[in-house]
Design a protein around this motif. Structure first.
Motif, PDB file in Angstrom:
ATOM      1  N   TYR A  46      -5.476  -3.152   0.436  1.00 12.98           N
ATOM      2  CA  TYR A  46      -6.418  -2.329   1.190  1.00 12.98           C
ATOM      3  C   TYR A  46      -6.474  -2.748   2.653  1.00 12.98           C
ATOM      4  O   TYR A  46      -6.155  -3.873   3.015  1.00 12.98           O
ATOM      5  CB  TYR A  46      -7.823  -2.400   0.574  1.00 12.98           C
ATOM      6  CG  TYR A  46      -8.561  -3.693   0.836  1.00 12.98           C
ATOM      7  CD1 TYR A  46      -9.421  -3.818   1.924  1.00 12.98           C
ATOM      8  CD2 TYR A  46      -8.398  -4.784   0.012  1.00 12.98           C
ATOM      9  CE1 TYR A  46     -10.099  -5.002   2.177  1.00 12.98           C
ATOM     10  CE2 TYR A  46      -9.071  -5.961   0.250  1.00 12.98           C
ATOM     11  CZ  TYR A  46      -9.920  -6.076   1.337  1.00 12.98           C
ATOM     12  OH  TYR A  46     -10.586  -7.257   1.577  1.00 12.98           O
ATOM     13  N   ALA A  47      -6.885  -1.803   3.460  1.00 13.70           N
ATOM     14  CA  ALA A  47      -7.181  -2.039   4.870  1.00 13.70           C
ATOM     15  C   ALA A  47      -8.626  -1.630   5.098  1.00 13.70           C
ATOM     16  O   ALA A  47      -9.147  -0.748   4.416  1.00 13.70           O
ATOM     17  CB  ALA A  47      -6.257  -1.203   5.757  1.00 13.70           C
ATOM     18  N   VAL A  48      -9.264  -2.262   6.047  1.00 15.79           N
ATOM     19  CA  VAL A  48     -10.650  -1.936   6.384  1.00 15.79           C
ATOM     20  C   VAL A  48     -10.643  -0.985   7.567  1.00 15.79           C
ATOM     21  O   VAL A  48      -9.937  -1.199   8.551  1.00 15.79           O
ATOM     22  CB  VAL A  48     -11.455  -3.203   6.733  1.00 15.79           C
ATOM     23  CG1 VAL A  48     -12.892  -2.858   7.089  1.00 15.79           C
ATOM     24  CG2 VAL A  48     -11.414  -4.209   5.584  1.00 15.79           C
ATOM     25  N   PHE A  65      -6.789   2.533   0.580  1.00 14.24           N
ATOM     26  CA  PHE A  65      -5.715   2.070  -0.283  1.00 14.24           C
ATOM     27  C   PHE A  65      -4.814   3.243  -0.655  1.00 14.24           C
ATOM     28  O   PHE A  65      -5.204   4.399  -0.569  1.00 14.24           O
ATOM     29  CB  PHE A  65      -6.249   1.355  -1.539  1.00 14.24           C
ATOM     30  CG  PHE A  65      -7.052   2.217  -2.469  1.00 14.24           C
ATOM     31  CD1 PHE A  65      -6.445   2.832  -3.558  1.00 14.24           C
ATOM     32  CD2 PHE A  65      -8.411   2.406  -2.270  1.00 14.24           C
ATOM     33  CE1 PHE A  65      -7.182   3.628  -4.425  1.00 14.24           C
ATOM     34  CE2 PHE A  65      -9.155   3.191  -3.140  1.00 14.24           C
ATOM     35  CZ  PHE A  65      -8.534   3.806  -4.222  1.00 14.24           C
ATOM     36  N   VAL A  66      -3.613   2.911  -1.050  1.00 15.83           N
ATOM     37  CA  VAL A  66      -2.605   3.911  -1.385  1.00 15.83           C
ATOM     38  C   VAL A  66      -2.370   3.868  -2.889  1.00 15.83           C
ATOM     39  O   VAL A  66      -2.207   2.797  -3.466  1.00 15.83           O
ATOM     40  CB  VAL A  66      -1.281   3.605  -0.643  1.00 15.83           C
ATOM     41  CG1 VAL A  66      -0.172   4.538  -1.090  1.00 15.83           C
ATOM     42  CG2 VAL A  66      -1.484   3.683   0.857  1.00 15.83           C
ATOM     43  N   THR A  67      -2.380   5.017  -3.513  1.00 15.01           N
ATOM     44  CA  THR A  67      -1.973   5.130  -4.913  1.00 15.01           C
ATOM     45  C   THR A  67      -1.646   6.576  -5.237  1.00 15.01           C
ATOM     46  O   THR A  67      -2.174   7.497  -4.622  1.00 15.01           O
ATOM     47  CB  THR A  67      -3.048   4.597  -5.888  1.00 15.01           C
ATOM     48  OG1 THR A  67      -2.442   4.381  -7.168  1.00 15.01           O
ATOM     49  CG2 THR A  67      -4.215   5.537  -6.047  1.00 15.01           C
ATOM     50  N   ALA A 113      -6.417  15.642   8.823  1.00 16.73           N
ATOM     51  CA  ALA A 113      -6.745  14.756   9.944  1.00 16.73           C
ATOM     52  C   ALA A 113      -7.391  13.457   9.463  1.00 16.73           C
ATOM     53  O   ALA A 113      -7.156  12.394  10.062  1.00 16.73           O
ATOM     54  CB  ALA A 113      -7.671  15.473  10.923  1.00 16.73           C
ATOM     55  N   ASP A 114      -8.196  13.518   8.396  1.00 17.94           N
ATOM     56  CA  ASP A 114      -8.801  12.295   7.853  1.00 17.94           C
ATOM     57  C   ASP A 114      -7.716  11.322   7.392  1.00 17.94           C
ATOM     58  O   ASP A 114      -7.794  10.129   7.637  1.00 17.94           O
ATOM     59  CB  ASP A 114      -9.731  12.604   6.673  1.00 17.94           C
ATOM     60  CG  ASP A 114     -11.019  13.274   7.089  1.00 17.94           C
ATOM     61  OD1 ASP A 114     -11.376  13.214   8.295  1.00 17.94           O
ATOM     62  OD2 ASP A 114     -11.675  13.870   6.215  1.00 17.94           O
ATOM     63  N   ARG A 115      -6.700  11.862   6.719  1.00 22.23           N
ATOM     64  CA  ARG A 115      -5.611  11.009   6.246  1.00 22.23           C
ATOM     65  C   ARG A 115      -4.830  10.427   7.417  1.00 22.23           C
ATOM     66  O   ARG A 115      -4.485   9.245   7.421  1.00 22.23           O
ATOM     67  CB  ARG A 115      -4.658  11.789   5.333  1.00 22.23           C
ATOM     68  CG  ARG A 115      -3.603  10.887   4.691  1.00 22.23           C
ATOM     69  CD  ARG A 115      -2.543  11.689   3.943  1.00 22.23           C
ATOM     70  NE  ARG A 115      -1.772  10.877   3.029  1.00 22.23           N
ATOM     71  CZ  ARG A 115      -0.857   9.973   3.393  1.00 22.23           C
ATOM     72  NH1 ARG A 115      -0.609   9.740   4.679  1.00 22.23           N
ATOM     73  NH2 ARG A 115      -0.200   9.281   2.478  1.00 22.23           N
ATOM     74  N   GLU A 116      -4.561  11.257   8.405  1.00 22.08           N
ATOM     75  CA  GLU A 116      -3.792  10.795   9.567  1.00 22.08           C
ATOM     76  C   GLU A 116      -4.514   9.658  10.292  1.00 22.08           C
ATOM     77  O   GLU A 116      -3.910   8.643  10.635  1.00 22.08           O
ATOM     78  CB  GLU A 116      -3.541  11.962  10.522  1.00 22.08           C
ATOM     79  CG  GLU A 116      -2.643  11.597  11.672  1.00 22.08           C
ATOM     80  CD  GLU A 116      -2.312  12.784  12.553  1.00 22.08           C
ATOM     81  OE1 GLU A 116      -2.130  12.558  13.766  1.00 22.08           O
ATOM     82  OE2 GLU A 116      -2.250  13.915  12.037  1.00 22.08           O
ATOM     83  N   THR A 117      -5.809   9.814  10.500  1.00 23.00           N
ATOM     84  CA  THR A 117      -6.596   8.768  11.165  1.00 23.00           C
ATOM     85  C   THR A 117      -6.606   7.491  10.332  1.00 23.00           C
ATOM     86  O   THR A 117      -6.404   6.389  10.849  1.00 23.00           O
ATOM     87  CB  THR A 117      -8.042   9.252  11.395  1.00 23.00           C
ATOM     88  OG1 THR A 117      -7.988  10.414  12.236  1.00 23.00           O
ATOM     89  CG2 THR A 117      -8.893   8.195  12.046  1.00 23.00           C
ATOM     90  N   ALA A 118      -6.831   7.629   9.034  1.00 25.36           N
ATOM     91  CA  ALA A 118      -6.878   6.461   8.152  1.00 25.36           C
ATOM     92  C   ALA A 118      -5.511   5.790   8.051  1.00 25.36           C
ATOM     93  O   ALA A 118      -5.421   4.565   7.928  1.00 25.36           O
ATOM     94  CB  ALA A 118      -7.378   6.880   6.772  1.00 25.36           C
ATOM     95  N   TRP A 119      -4.439   6.595   8.098  1.00 27.66           N
ATOM     96  CA  TRP A 119      -3.100   6.025   7.999  1.00 27.66           C
ATOM     97  C   TRP A 119      -2.841   5.041   9.134  1.00 27.66           C
ATOM     98  O   TRP A 119      -2.186   4.014   8.938  1.00 27.66           O
ATOM     99  CB  TRP A 119      -2.035   7.121   7.979  1.00 27.66           C
ATOM    100  CG  TRP A 119      -0.668   6.513   7.851  1.00 27.66           C
ATOM    101  CD1 TRP A 119       0.278   6.414   8.814  1.00 27.66           C
ATOM    102  CD2 TRP A 119      -0.134   5.867   6.698  1.00 27.66           C
ATOM    103  NE1 TRP A 119       1.386   5.754   8.332  1.00 27.66           N
ATOM    104  CE2 TRP A 119       1.147   5.402   7.025  1.00 27.66           C
ATOM    105  CE3 TRP A 119      -0.626   5.628   5.414  1.00 27.66           C
ATOM    106  CZ2 TRP A 119       1.955   4.722   6.123  1.00 27.66           C
ATOM    107  CZ3 TRP A 119       0.182   4.951   4.513  1.00 27.66           C
ATOM    108  CH2 TRP A 119       1.444   4.510   4.877  1.00 27.66           C
TER     109      TRP A 119
END
Length: 171
Positions: A46-48, A65-67, A113-119
């Motif tokens: 995970y990343a914070v 986290f990625v899954t 956009a939420d995914r892009e920012t979190a990525w």
């Protein structure tokens, strides 16, 4: 002797700095969930990430986290209400200095956009993902999830056996 538990006076604010520092200090969490076969747990990197929330402008960490949605935990998160419990701690600690975080929250699959920012936050924490084309392409096809904690407990035996600091988000 066990030291008392610290509680923030106004729990609508962000978690105390020592809880955030403990989350930042680790990279693997054990995610617990329930599906039709019962309770289960898995480990994920995970990343914070922190975003301002509410009118106070206080920052509340979320865990990324990625899954894949085809894993057991991915299917459970997609099919259920997203509620989970988790722990984050380093392996091999001595009991006198054991430090870790326990928590509960909700997960959601990020899109657009939420995914892009979190990525950006995730790949900053794990830069090797971007350096390997094959891994980056695989990760781009995999779901990126956000876990938003609503209760956190830091256990820090370095401050006294059983010392706890808790935070709970008010809704």
């Amino acid at each position: 002797m066990t030291e008392p538990t610290d509680h923030p006076t106004d729990q609508s604010f962000a978690p105390p700095a020592e809880i955030r520092a403990a989350l930042d200090a680790h990279t693997t969490l054990t995610l617990a969930y329930v599906d039709e076969d019962g309770p289960q747990a898995c480990a994920v990197l995970y990343a914070v990430s922190t975003a301002a929330t509410g009118g106070s402008g206080e920052s509340v960490p979320s865990l990324l986290f990625v899954t894949s949605g085809t894993t057991r935990h991915g299917r459970a998160l997609l099919a259920g209400d997203g509620r989970v419990a988790f722990t984050a701690q380093r392996d091999g600690q001595d009991w006198t200095s054991l430090t870790g975080v326990q928590g509960r929250g909700t997960c959601r699959l990020l899109q657009g956009a939420d995914r892009e920012t979190a990525w950006h936050a995730y790949s900053a924490r794990f830069p090797y993902v971007e350096r390997t084309d094959r891994l980056r392409q695989a990760m781009e096809r995999t779901g990126l999830w956000e876990l938003r904690p609503h209760w956190l407990r830091l256990v820090d035996n370095g401050r006294g056996f059983g010392h706890k600091t808790e935070w709970e988000k008010t809704f």
